[in-house]
Write an enzyme that holds these catalytic residues in place. Structure first.
Site, short mmCIF file in Angstrom:
data_model
loop_
_atom_site.label_atom_id
_atom_site.label_comp_id
_atom_site.label_asym_id
_atom_site.label_seq_id
_atom_site.Cartn_x
_atom_site.Cartn_y
_atom_site.Cartn_z
N ASP A 51 1.16 -1.43 -0.05
CA ASP A 51 -0.35 -0.36 0.00
C ASP A 51 0.84 1.42 0.03
O ASP A 51 1.60 1.47 0.98
CB ASP A 51 -0.94 0.14 1.72
CG ASP A 51 -2.10 0.82 1.27
OD1 ASP A 51 -2.04 2.13 0.93
OD2 ASP A 51 -3.18 0.54 1.02
N THR A 92 -6.60 4.25 -2.04
CA THR A 92 -6.66 3.29 -1.73
C THR A 92 -6.98 1.91 -2.34
O THR A 92 -7.71 0.85 -2.62
CB THR A 92 -5.76 2.80 -0.43
OG1 THR A 92 -5.07 3.53 0.43
CG2 THR A 92 -6.23 1.58 -0.12
N ARG A 176 -10.39 -2.44 3.63
CA ARG A 176 -10.63 -2.28 1.78
C ARG A 176 -8.96 -3.44 1.23
O ARG A 176 -9.20 -3.57 -0.18
CB ARG A 176 -10.56 -1.35 1.41
CG ARG A 176 -9.81 -0.21 2.09
CD ARG A 176 -9.86 1.31 1.46
NE ARG A 176 -8.70 2.41 1.90
CZ ARG A 176 -8.64 2.73 3.28
NH1 ARG A 176 -9.34 2.75 4.14
NH2 ARG A 176 -8.01 3.77 3.40
N ASP A 317 1.64 2.44 3.47
CA ASP A 317 0.93 3.99 3.11
C ASP A 317 1.00 4.70 4.63
O ASP A 317 0.94 6.25 4.38
CB ASP A 317 -0.05 2.69 2.94
CG ASP A 317 -0.75 4.58 2.72
OD1 ASP A 317 -1.15 4.77 1.29
OD2 ASP A 317 -2.35 4.54 3.18
N ASP A 364 -1.26 -0.19 -4.98
CA ASP A 364 -2.43 0.80 -5.61
C ASP A 364 -1.94 1.99 -5.89
O ASP A 364 -3.70 2.23 -6.04
CB ASP A 364 -3.28 0.57 -4.07
CG ASP A 364 -2.83 0.66 -2.90
OD1 ASP A 364 -1.66 1.62 -2.44
OD2 ASP A 364 -3.56 0.67 -1.77
N HIS A 499 -1.79 11.58 -1.71
CA HIS A 499 -1.75 11.28 -3.07
C HIS A 499 -3.72 11.02 -3.99
O HIS A 499 -3.87 11.57 -2.83
CB HIS A 499 -1.53 9.75 -3.22
CG HIS A 499 -2.28 8.16 -2.26
ND1 HIS A 499 -3.36 8.47 -2.16
CD2 HIS A 499 -1.81 8.64 -1.25
CE1 HIS A 499 -3.93 7.88 -1.55
NE2 HIS A 499 -3.39 8.02 -0.15
#
Length: 566
Positions: A51, A92, A176, A317, A364, A499
């Site tokens: 991630d 994501t 998710r 992430d 992702d 992002h």
């Protein structure tokens, strides 16, 4: 009921084979040799997601990698140097919806992590489904519990439709990150930040299988209480990265300096400690431990039926959000991750057999540099406050059309409007959207704005319009989509990075693969997209491509057949 059909397990011992370390030359575009079509599908596909990992980080630290982590792909696998996402709102959930479906968010319906329903204005979470709850764990409102919002099928769905005895297991630190790759017919397990456990939901089963109960009963998360996150290398090795302790680096949680001790502010393990495991290397270590338990508990890859194990590692992430991808903390986490991957791959070699499985690794989305740091380097970078932008656009619309709250909410990357007010005033929605675009283009940090008319058009020349079109589901997305300037971020909090744009730093991600019999070896420089992974896996598995897939088969190097493991 647990949704997998029972199957007879092989009693034959698994082979243990380690690969050699010879490197292979880079390859320019070459058509896929159909060698992979001549061999049996792998017993196990290990699909991995890091991630928030931009491709530039993979290559920036290549000289510091372990011999068999990321280097397994770069030296002995097939990897794509120019792989991107085709959609523009790079977050994501959207990315995870693309990977194994081959479809863009315009078809998957997963336009963001969360969005507002355009009609009701209510919040919608990408994997939220109030009809289901976490097993043996508290379920918060909007928690991710099922793939209901995913409009398309995945490779795993196609596989289990063709053979229900095949298994699809997805594991992640985020709901998710597990639910979307699992598709509709797999099983997802996600980390519970309040308890330190991994849990599934009642969408998949009524209760956990025994192996999950055993894993959670051992309380593996507690083992990280008091553990130190220390740099892997001497200080001089991080000279290419931004030092710790910068004012823009988030200082909560585990702090913004290494070494950092997990749980040093707590008397014993509890919800705050469990939550702070994820923004550290130990979040990945814990997730991979559960992935091992899943592989053994579900007996994945033990017979001729192909299984899929999806592992989405979330820690990078969290770390990039808190400290920025340019930071030493991000750099060091990447090196820890590389070491964990090496151990995981060598475990798979012994447990499944090196000739029996293949691995695909991607991300992702990428990441922007932290605006405060980018500005210190002389670049145009800033944070765009969505609330201030909404006030701006409403002021402009009032000036043009009269009093009223014309723009009601910022949703995903777009602006929603009061459709009843527009109708009451006898206006055409398209005219309001066009005026909103004109007003928004005057707001600092806005690069472009696309209206519903543009998103529905066949214009393929306007920069970034096609990317935003691929992020736009007209049933769920706002009718006006906003793109910030390069280097700018949506957000108001000073600190960390993010992002979500159509720019290269957010779209350029790794596609790395290993499994010589199926993917070959070498660097491929041809531009490809993450949506191409699903059709490629479908071909390797000799399955039909997922129905809504928009990607193409990757131009893999010539596959290298190898003897079957004995």
């Amino acid at each position: 009921m647990y949704k997998f059909a029972p199957r007879i397990l092989s009693t034959l011992p698994l082979a243990f084979a380690l690969l050699g370390c010879s490197s292979t030359p880079s390859l320019e575009q070459k058509p896929v040799a159909s060698a992979a079509a001549q061999v049996a599908p792998p017993k196990l596909i290990v699909f991995m997601v890091i991630d928030g990992l931009p491709m530039r980080q993979v290559l920036a630290y290549r000289d510091q990698l372990q011999p068999d982590g990321f280097k397994r792909f770069l030296d002995r696998g097939a990897w794509f140097a120019n792989a991107h996402y085709g959609h523009g709102h790079t977050v994501t959930a959207a990315g995870h919806s693309v990977m194994l479906s081959g479809a863009y968010p315009q078809r998957t319906g997963i336009i963001s992590n969360e969005w507002r329903d355009p009609v009701s204005g209510e919040m919608v979470y990408c994997t939220g489904d109030a009809a289901y709850s976490y097993i043996e764990n508290k379920t918060e409102p909007l928690a991710g519990t099922s793939p209901r919002n995913l409009k398309v099928e995945t490779v795993g769905d196609v596989l289990r439709t063709a053979d229900p005895a095949s298994k699809v297991i997805a594991v992640s630190g985020k709901d998710r990150g597990a639910i979307l790759p699992a598709g509709h017919k797999g099983v997802a397990y996600m980390y519970m930040g309040a308890s330190g456990q991994f849990a599934s939901s009642t969408y998949y089963m009524a209760s956990h299988p025994q192996w999950v109960k055993d894993f959670n009963a051992a309380k593996p998360a507690d083992a990280f209480f008091g553990k130190t996150w220390a740099p892997m290398l001497p200080e001089a090795a991080y000279a290419r990265s931004v030092p710790d302790g910068q004012f823009w680096q988030y200082a909560g949680g585990n702090g913004n300096k290494l070494p950092a001790i997990l749980g040093d502010k707590h008397e014993k393990p509890g919800p705050l400690f469990y939550g702070n495991i994820l923004p550290s290397p130990f979040g990945d270590e814990l997730t991979l431990a559960f992935a091992r338990a899943a592989l053994e508990g579900e007996q994945l890859g033990v017979d001729a039926k192909t299984d899929i194990l999806s592992v989405s590692l979330s820690s990078h992430d969290y770390i990039n959000h808190a400290f920025g991808p340019e930071s030493r903390l991000s750099h060091d986490h990447f090196l820890h991750l590389d070491r964990y991957l090496q151990g995981f791959f060598q475990y798979l070699d012994g447990k499944v057999g090196a000739g029996n499985y293949m691995v695909v690794l991607t991300a992702d989305h990428g990441f922007a540099d932290t605006p405060e740091w980018a500005k210190s380097q002389g670049r145009d970078a800033e944070r765009l406050n969505p609330s201030q932008m909404m006030a701006w656009v409403n002021a402009g619309l009032v000036k043009k059309f009269g009093e009223g709250r014309w723009a009601t909410a910022f949703s995903a990357a777009g602006v929603l409007f009061d459709q009843k007010l527009i109708a009451q005033k006898g206006l055409k929605p398209a005219d309001v959207y066009a005026e909103a675009k004109a007003v928004l283009l005057q707001f600092p940090g806005v690069a472009d704005v696309f209206t519903e008319a543009q998103l529905r058009s066949d214009d393929r020349k306007t920069p970034y319009l096609e990317a935003m079109r691929k992020s736009w589901d007209p049933e769920r997305a706002a009718p006006v989509q906003v793109v910030v300037k390069p280097g700018w971020l949506f957000g108001s909090r000073v600190g960390g990075s993010s992002h979500g744009t159509p720019y290269e730093y957010d779209t350029h991600v790794p596609i790395l693969s290993w499994g010589p019999a199926w993917v070959g070896q070498g660097e491929v420089k041809t531009p490809v997209e993450v949506a191409d992974i699903a059709p490629t896996l479908a071909k390797i598995l000799k399955l039909r491509v997922p129905a809504q897939a928009q990607g193409q088969v990757l131009p893999l190097p010539t596959a290298q057949p190898q003897p079957a493991a004995r």
